[in-house]
Design a protein around this motif. Structure first.
Motif, mmCIF file in Angstrom:
data_model
loop_
_atom_site.group_PDB
_atom_site.id
_atom_site.type_symbol
_atom_site.label_atom_id
_atom_site.label_comp_id
_atom_site.label_asym_id
_atom_site.label_seq_id
_atom_site.Cartn_x
_atom_site.Cartn_y
_atom_site.Cartn_z
ATOM 1 N N GLY A 248 25.650 82.832 41.752
ATOM 2 C CA GLY A 248 26.267 83.719 40.786
ATOM 3 C C GLY A 248 25.811 83.480 39.362
ATOM 4 O O GLY A 248 25.242 82.449 39.016
ATOM 5 N N ARG A 249 26.083 84.487 38.530
ATOM 6 C CA ARG A 249 25.654 84.450 37.135
ATOM 7 C C ARG A 249 26.471 83.438 36.330
ATOM 8 O O ARG A 249 25.942 82.762 35.437
ATOM 9 C CB ARG A 249 25.788 85.814 36.487
ATOM 10 N N LYS A 250 27.750 83.330 36.622
ATOM 11 C CA LYS A 250 28.628 82.455 35.853
ATOM 12 C C LYS A 250 28.265 80.982 36.030
ATOM 13 O O LYS A 250 28.105 80.247 35.037
ATOM 14 C CB LYS A 250 30.082 82.695 36.268
ATOM 15 N N LYS A 251 28.131 80.527 37.272
ATOM 16 C CA LYS A 251 27.788 79.121 37.508
ATOM 17 C C LYS A 251 26.414 78.784 36.954
ATOM 18 O O LYS A 251 26.190 77.671 36.463
ATOM 19 C CB LYS A 251 27.858 78.810 39.008
ATOM 20 N N TRP B 263 27.620 91.328 41.543
ATOM 21 C CA TRP B 263 27.337 90.163 42.389
ATOM 22 C C TRP B 263 28.527 89.897 43.307
ATOM 23 O O TRP B 263 28.345 89.586 44.490
ATOM 24 C CB TRP B 263 27.053 88.935 41.521
ATOM 25 N N GLU C 216 33.027 86.527 36.976
ATOM 26 C CA GLU C 216 31.688 86.670 37.542
ATOM 27 C C GLU C 216 31.257 88.130 37.428
ATOM 28 O O GLU C 216 32.082 89.027 37.218
ATOM 29 C CB GLU C 216 31.712 86.216 39.009
ATOM 30 N N SER C 217 29.967 88.386 37.525
ATOM 31 C CA SER C 217 29.445 89.751 37.509
ATOM 32 C C SER C 217 30.083 90.571 38.634
ATOM 33 O O SER C 217 30.099 90.146 39.796
ATOM 34 C CB SER C 217 27.928 89.727 37.700
ATOM 35 N N TYR D 121 23.541 89.368 33.748
ATOM 36 C CA TYR D 121 25.010 89.366 33.647
ATOM 37 C C TYR D 121 25.482 90.539 32.789
ATOM 38 O O TYR D 121 26.428 91.253 33.148
ATOM 39 C CB TYR D 121 25.466 88.039 33.042
ATOM 40 N N ASN E 265 20.855 82.348 40.569
ATOM 41 C CA ASN E 265 21.684 83.505 40.246
ATOM 42 C C ASN E 265 22.104 84.255 41.496
ATOM 43 O O ASN E 265 23.256 84.673 41.618
ATOM 44 C CB ASN E 265 20.905 84.447 39.316
#
Length: 506
Positions: A98-101, A216, A212-213, A147, A94
């Motif tokens: 990142g949160r998305k990946k 972040w 993405e957040s 997230y 994270n």
């Protein structure tokens, strides 16, 4: 750097509802982000619930499993081993990617594991599939709360993060519906386990179109992208305030080369205190018995005297529905009553319900009140009393100790350590979960069901004391104010002069 404990930018209005007064349903965009991220919670809950019903039919198909408690516990627990590893690695993932990946990777692992379980020709392939699913669940358990929290306005952050817990309990409820619906279908347990791939694929597609957040992105010096996301959440006045908060934080926290290490968590007093509170909440969430109830609720119902598989699943469905309903109550209360008070009230009810449940089993073991129904199913008075104890337990646990540990852990760590510490505390949760799942039936066999629940009630008392002593209230605080709270708890009045890494006060 000294952080002003007052709310900056107080003249700003938020979507015409007043300064820092966004309501839960004010922003459809935030709700959409929460709902999409919450599918990870749904997967978490579905896997927790579905194995309890599927195990009844897996035992029927594989003789090697039927009379082997250890193998049954391993099938349940292997997902927890995967979740433990996924949470440990997911925290680092994270922060790094990142949160998305991280969410996309979790979906891929969950879908693959579900299909492997569906096609399993023996117990060991099934265990492999459970491991893969567990890896996905572990990453999702870290990612979804963070997230959501980083996109949420502070005044409704607790409720939005608790929505992820509602998705967990909703996933458990849906898993029992699936279990009940497939009881008469050929390949019963394969359908139960394989259908879990569908929500994973749905979330994967949705996340491709979501951002993405913002926090972040700002931390990684992608300021323009971060502000573009924030513009969809706040109006112009509140947007300016939120950007100023991020900018002030960047002076000591959001520098792209300021990456935290695991050792910092234990070297820095304020981080140690925060991690103690967060990890302690996660451990006590498990050791007070919630996933014992959810994993083994059909088995517990059968222990109570209801030997029909279908009746056991139906009664467990009611327990799961109460769990989801209680979480809705928690969403309403968490930003009104606060995290700490809600947890303490919840634990009080948990201890009382566990004592009632324990007494039901202890009395039943020495009573002849249980009478046989016409179909041979045992439906004694104390059996129903035990089921009532389970329902009361869920009613007490679900509004408080269900959402509070996840909400608190999503907000008590600095940005540079949020994924890392969130992953570490989630790992504590999964380790505790593993210990409970791997030992519950064995302890029951050794000392009896009633004494086992008395032991859990004693742990509930310890949890109450822990929350009273070590968990502060964070309701309505910004991330910067929460960080300052820990500095003050660590250093007293000198906290205003302490840096994130424990600098010396002037």
């Amino acid at each position: 750097m000294t952080i002003d404990m007052s709310i900056p930018g107080s003249s700003g209005l938020l979507n015409a509802v007043g300064k820092r007064n966004m309501k839960f349903f004010s922003s459809r965009y935030v709700l959409a982000l929460t709902g999409a991220a919450g599918i990870g919670g749904f997967l978490f809950g579905y896997d927790t619930g579905v194995i309890s019903g599927a195990l009844l039919y897996i035992r029927d198909e594989f003789p090697a499993i039927r009379d082997n408690y250890f193998l049954q516990e391993t099938i349940v627990s292997m997902a927890l081993v995967g979740a433990m590893l996924g949470a440990a690695g997911g925290g680092w993932m994270n922060d790094a990617y990142g949160r998305k990946k991280s969410t996309l990777l979790a979906d891929l692992m969950f879908a693959l594991g579900s299909l492997v379980m569906c096609a399993a020709g023996g117990p060991y392939v099934l265990i492999l599939g459970r491991l893969l699913v567990g890896l996905g669940v572990g990453v999702a358990s870290v990612t979804a709360p963070v997230y959501i929290a980083e996109a949420a306005p502070s005044e409704i952050r607790g409720g939005l993060v608790s929505t992820n817990v509602l998705m967990i309990t909703g996933g458990q409820f849906f898993s029992y519906l699936i279990n009940l619906g497939f009881t008469e279908v050929p390949g019963t347990w394969r359908w139960m386990l394989g259908v879990a791939a569908v929500p994973a694929i749905v979330q994967f597609v949705l996340m491709l179109f979501l951002p993405e957040s913002p926090r972040w992105l700002y931390w990684k010096d992608e300021k323009a992208q971060a502000i573009a996301v924030l513009e969809k959440i706040y109006n112009s006045d509140r947007l300016e305030e939120e950007v100023e908060l991020l900018a002030s934080s960047s002076m000591h926290e959001f520098q792209s080369d300021n990456t935290g290490s695991y050792l910092d968590v234990f070297k820095t007093k304020e981080l140690r205190l925060a991690f103690l509170a967060g990890a302690g909440l996660q451990a006590f969430q498990q050791f007070t018995g919630i996933n014992t109830v959810m994993y083994y609720s059909p088995t517990i119902v059968q222990m109570a005297g209801f030997t029909s598989n279908r009746l056991a699943l139906l009664l467990s469905l009611i327990v799961a529905a109460m769990n989801a309903a209680g979480t809705v109550v928690g969403i309403y209360l968490i930003d009104r009553c606060g995290r700490r008070r809600l947890a303490l009230t919840s634990l009080s009810g948990v201890v009382i319900s566990l004592v009632i449940l324990a007494m039901a089993f202890i009395l039943q073991s020495s009573s002849s009140l249980c009478t046989a129904a016409a179909d041979g199913t045992c439906q004694g008075v104390l059996g129903w009393f035990a089921v009532a104890g389970l329902a009361l337990y869920i009613a007490a646990f679900s509004p408080g100790m269900g959402p509070v540990p996840w909400a608190v852990n999503s907000e008590i760590y600095p940005e540079a350590y949020r994924g890392m510490c969130g992953g570490m505390s989630a790992t504590v949760n999964w380790i505790s979960n593993l210990i409970v799942a791997q030992t519950f039936l064995s302890i029951v066999g050794l000392v009896g069901t009633g004494v086992t629940f008395l032991i859990i009630a004693g742990i509930g008392v310890l949890a109450f004391i822990f929350v009273a002593l070590y968990v502060p209230e964070t309701k309505g605080l910004s991330f910067d104010q929460v960080e300052q709270l820990w500095k003050e708890r660590a250093w007293g009045s000198r906290g205003n002069c302490q840096s994130l890494l424990g600098g010396t006060a002037p």
